[in-house]
Design a protein around this motif. Sequence first.
Motif, PDB file in Angstrom:
ATOM      1  N   ILE A  15      -0.384 -10.705  11.619  1.00 35.12           N
ATOM      2  CA  ILE A  15       1.010 -11.056  11.344  1.00 35.12           C
ATOM      3  C   ILE A  15       1.700  -9.913  10.608  1.00 35.12           C
ATOM      4  CG2 ILE A  15       2.530 -12.700  10.182  1.00 35.12           C
ATOM      5  CD1 ILE A  15       0.124 -14.694  10.299  1.00 35.12           C
ATOM      6  N   VAL A  16       2.791  -9.421  11.160  1.00 37.19           N
ATOM      7  CA  VAL A  16       3.541  -8.335  10.521  1.00 37.19           C
ATOM      8  C   VAL A  16       4.451  -8.915   9.441  1.00 37.19           C
ATOM      9  CG1 VAL A  16       5.276  -6.525  10.850  1.00 37.19           C
ATOM     10  CG2 VAL A  16       3.467  -6.854  12.548  1.00 37.19           C
ATOM     11  N   GLU A  17       4.333  -8.366   8.244  1.00 41.15           N
ATOM     12  CA  GLU A  17       5.184  -8.775   7.122  1.00 41.15           C
ATOM     13  C   GLU A  17       5.956  -7.566   6.614  1.00 41.15           C
ATOM     14  OE1 GLU A  17       4.881 -10.435   2.503  1.00 41.15           O
ATOM     15  OE2 GLU A  17       3.117 -10.493   3.803  1.00 41.15           O
ATOM     16  N   ASN A  18       7.261  -7.648   6.617  1.00 39.18           N
ATOM     17  CA  ASN A  18       8.109  -6.553   6.148  1.00 39.18           C
ATOM     18  C   ASN A  18       8.338  -6.674   4.647  1.00 39.18           C
ATOM     19  OD1 ASN A  18       9.218  -7.315   9.134  1.00 39.18           O
ATOM     20  ND2 ASN A  18       9.188  -5.107   8.795  1.00 39.18           N
ATOM     21  N   VAL A  19       7.885  -5.662   3.912  1.00 39.85           N
ATOM     22  CA  VAL A  19       8.062  -5.623   2.464  1.00 39.85           C
ATOM     23  C   VAL A  19       8.777  -4.313   2.141  1.00 39.85           C
ATOM     24  CG1 VAL A  19       6.962  -5.761   0.205  1.00 39.85           C
ATOM     25  CG2 VAL A  19       5.937  -6.941   2.163  1.00 39.85           C
ATOM     26  N   GLY A  20      10.083  -4.285   2.337  1.00 39.75           N
ATOM     27  CA  GLY A  20      10.853  -3.061   2.150  1.00 39.75           C
ATOM     28  C   GLY A  20      11.186  -2.790   0.698  1.00 39.75           C
ATOM     29  N   GLY A  76     -10.035  -7.049   3.882  1.00 41.19           N
ATOM     30  CA  GLY A  76      -9.619  -6.804   5.254  1.00 41.19           C
ATOM     31  C   GLY A  76      -8.515  -7.706   5.762  1.00 41.19           C
ATOM     32  N   TYR A  77      -8.024  -8.625   4.912  1.00 43.44           N
ATOM     33  CA  TYR A  77      -6.984  -9.554   5.372  1.00 43.44           C
ATOM     34  C   TYR A  77      -5.579  -9.094   5.011  1.00 43.44           C
ATOM     35  CZ  TYR A  77     -10.731 -12.630   6.759  1.00 43.44           C
ATOM     36  OH  TYR A  77     -11.838 -13.150   7.393  1.00 43.44           O
ATOM     37  N   THR A  78      -5.486  -7.984   4.309  1.00 42.49           N
ATOM     38  CA  THR A  78      -4.187  -7.365   4.037  1.00 42.49           C
ATOM     39  C   THR A  78      -4.304  -5.894   4.379  1.00 42.49           C
ATOM     40  OG1 THR A  78      -3.813  -8.889   2.187  1.00 42.49           O
ATOM     41  CG2 THR A  78      -2.379  -6.970   2.333  1.00 42.49           C
ATOM     42  N   VAL A  79      -3.560  -5.469   5.383  1.00 37.41           N
ATOM     43  CA  VAL A  79      -3.594  -4.067   5.809  1.00 37.41           C
ATOM     44  C   VAL A  79      -2.187  -3.491   5.731  1.00 37.41           C
ATOM     45  CG1 VAL A  79      -5.533  -4.551   7.351  1.00 37.41           C
ATOM     46  CG2 VAL A  79      -3.216  -4.510   8.280  1.00 37.41           C
ATOM     47  N   LEU A  80      -2.113  -2.204   5.716  1.00 38.17           N
ATOM     48  CA  LEU A  80      -0.832  -1.492   5.614  1.00 38.17           C
ATOM     49  C   LEU A  80      -0.664  -0.576   6.814  1.00 38.17           C
ATOM     50  CD1 LEU A  80       1.657  -0.430   3.866  1.00 38.17           C
ATOM     51  CD2 LEU A  80       0.055   1.292   2.979  1.00 38.17           C
ATOM     52  N   LEU A  81       0.504  -0.630   7.445  1.00 41.78           N
ATOM     53  CA  LEU A  81       0.853   0.381   8.437  1.00 41.78           C
ATOM     54  C   LEU A  81       2.041   1.163   7.873  1.00 41.78           C
ATOM     55  CD1 LEU A  81       0.812   0.233  12.258  1.00 41.78           C
ATOM     56  CD2 LEU A  81       2.686   1.405  11.085  1.00 41.78           C
ATOM     57  N   HIS A  82       1.777   2.419   7.547  1.00 41.74           N
ATOM     58  CA  HIS A  82       2.768   3.252   6.860  1.00 41.74           C
ATOM     59  C   HIS A  82       2.928   4.557   7.629  1.00 41.74           C
ATOM     60  CE1 HIS A  82       5.376   4.532   3.790  1.00 41.74           C
ATOM     61  NE2 HIS A  82       4.612   4.406   2.713  1.00 41.74           N
ATOM     62  N   HIS A  83       4.040   5.234   7.374  1.00 37.84           N
ATOM     63  CA  HIS A  83       4.253   6.517   8.037  1.00 37.84           C
ATOM     64  C   HIS A  83       4.010   7.683   7.080  1.00 37.84           C
ATOM     65  CE1 HIS A  83       7.963   6.801   5.923  1.00 37.84           C
ATOM     66  NE2 HIS A  83       8.791   6.275   6.826  1.00 37.84           N
ATOM     67  N   THR A 118      -2.716 -10.112   7.580  1.00 38.76           N
ATOM     68  CA  THR A 118      -1.338  -9.694   7.318  1.00 38.76           C
ATOM     69  C   THR A 118      -1.243  -8.185   7.395  1.00 38.76           C
ATOM     70  OG1 THR A 118      -0.888 -11.591   5.878  1.00 38.76           O
ATOM     71  CG2 THR A 118       0.546  -9.668   5.640  1.00 38.76           C
ATOM     72  N   MET A 119      -0.372  -7.691   8.257  1.00 34.78           N
ATOM     73  CA  MET A 119      -0.110  -6.249   8.353  1.00 34.78           C
ATOM     74  C   MET A 119       1.224  -5.977   7.664  1.00 34.78           C
ATOM     75  SD  MET A 119       0.283  -3.722  11.681  1.00 34.78           S
ATOM     76  CE  MET A 119      -1.480  -3.546  11.979  1.00 34.78           C
ATOM     77  N   VAL A 120       1.182  -5.350   6.512  1.00 35.13           N
ATOM     78  CA  VAL A 120       2.395  -5.053   5.756  1.00 35.13           C
ATOM     79  C   VAL A 120       3.060  -3.789   6.288  1.00 35.13           C
ATOM     80  CG1 VAL A 120       3.313  -4.396   3.487  1.00 35.13           C
ATOM     81  CG2 VAL A 120       1.575  -6.191   3.668  1.00 35.13           C
ATOM     82  N   VAL A 121       4.332  -3.905   6.612  1.00 31.07           N
ATOM     83  CA  VAL A 121       5.161  -2.753   6.970  1.00 31.07           C
ATOM     84  C   VAL A 121       6.131  -2.554   5.807  1.00 31.07           C
ATOM     85  CG1 VAL A 121       6.913  -1.842   8.544  1.00 31.07           C
ATOM     86  CG2 VAL A 121       4.978  -3.136   9.443  1.00 31.07           C
ATOM     87  N   PRO A 122       6.076  -1.411   5.118  1.00 20.81           N
ATOM     88  CA  PRO A 122       6.883  -1.246   3.908  1.00 20.81           C
ATOM     89  C   PRO A 122       8.337  -0.877   4.154  1.00 20.81           C
ATOM     90  CG  PRO A 122       5.570   0.702   4.252  1.00 20.81           C
ATOM     91  CD  PRO A 122       5.193  -0.260   5.345  1.00 20.81           C
ATOM     92  N   GLY A 181      -0.178   5.634  10.111  1.00 17.43           N
ATOM     93  CA  GLY A 181      -1.584   5.325   9.938  1.00 17.43           C
ATOM     94  C   GLY A 181      -1.779   3.923   9.384  1.00 17.43           C
ATOM     95  N   VAL A 182      -3.000   3.408   9.516  1.00 18.74           N
ATOM     96  CA  VAL A 182      -3.348   2.079   9.013  1.00 18.74           C
ATOM     97  C   VAL A 182      -4.289   2.232   7.819  1.00 18.74           C
ATOM     98  CG1 VAL A 182      -4.467  -0.127   9.560  1.00 18.74           C
ATOM     99  CG2 VAL A 182      -3.061   1.031  11.287  1.00 18.74           C
ATOM    100  N   TYR A 183      -4.053   1.414   6.781  1.00 18.13           N
ATOM    101  CA  TYR A 183      -4.819   1.485   5.535  1.00 18.13           C
ATOM    102  C   TYR A 183      -5.232   0.083   5.087  1.00 18.13           C
ATOM    103  CZ  TYR A 183      -2.251   5.925   5.356  1.00 18.13           C
ATOM    104  OH  TYR A 183      -1.706   7.145   5.666  1.00 18.13           O
TER     105      TYR A 183
END
Length: 324
Positions: A62-67, A85-92, A31-35, A251-253
């Motif tokens: 899988i991109v998951e939007n968590v705004g 490693g199964y939950t990652v964050l793509l943040h600005h 899961t790739m979380v996009v905040p 970046g990815v975290y």
Amino acid sequence: MRILSAALALAAALGLSTAAGAQGYPSRPITMVVPFAAGGPTDTVARLVAESMSKTLGQQVIVENVGGAGGTRGAGQVAKAAPDGYTVLLHHIGQATSASLYRKLPYNPATDFETVGLVTAVPMTLIAKTSSTPKSMPEVVDYVKANKDKVTYGNAGVGSASHLCGMLFMSTVGAQMTTVPYQGTGPAMNDLVGGQIDLLCDQTTNTTGQIRGGKVKAYAVTTKDRVKSLPDLPTMQESGLKDFEVAVWHGVYVPKGTPKEIVDKLNAALNVALNDPKVIARFADLGTEPEPKDRRSPAFHQQFLAAEIAKWKPVIQAAGVYAD
């Protein structure tokens, strides 16, 4: 001695378990979380990267939007996730500015994550509704100074890239506008196109299509160099706003404590994505490009994050803008 031996045996077993898990990673979807909300600029970047990373890793990303809360809700969710490693964050850039913007941040952006790598630094554009009177950036500055609070400026909420750009703009020109916060840049863009607000500063990933389609009026880009996809659009500095420069880096975290082997696998997949001709071409259409290879390592990302936190802290403190 028995207790000590048992403790050592348990530690060894856990170490072997972690190593085995890392070797078999990934064995299920990630899961790739996009905040931020779906359809926004950061979401666009994430979906392009996730599609390519899925092919490399052999599991769907899988991109998951968590705004909400300027990106801190989604980031906080990842900070508390299992470090497997199964939950990652793509943040600005908000990953750096949140450290100073929020008084009660439930996590530490600098210490509660492992950095995976930088993705891209996206230019921003100052745009207006099509009926806007000013014809150039200098005229916008004069108009804002003359009308001040009558000018409405939309943003995606405290801590968003559009909020930071607007804050820097108002500080630079020495005039306050009436800010209108939205739940994401999508709704803000809709109101700008509809003429309900006057100005918006947003990433080229979200504005290039609107500019090319003539749905908004564009005045300048916020980077020191012009953008290839919008070659006729001058920079802020060319327009007289000296030292005005903002690029929204991404970046990815992963959560703190994620094994290095897993971080390295994610970094390798990220590098494949950023070298993918399809990703590069799509980024170019959106007015950006992948970060250079020497800026994609976890170590560089960590140093860069620390430097950005230090850079934005005095700007935010001077503006006196905080969120609970």
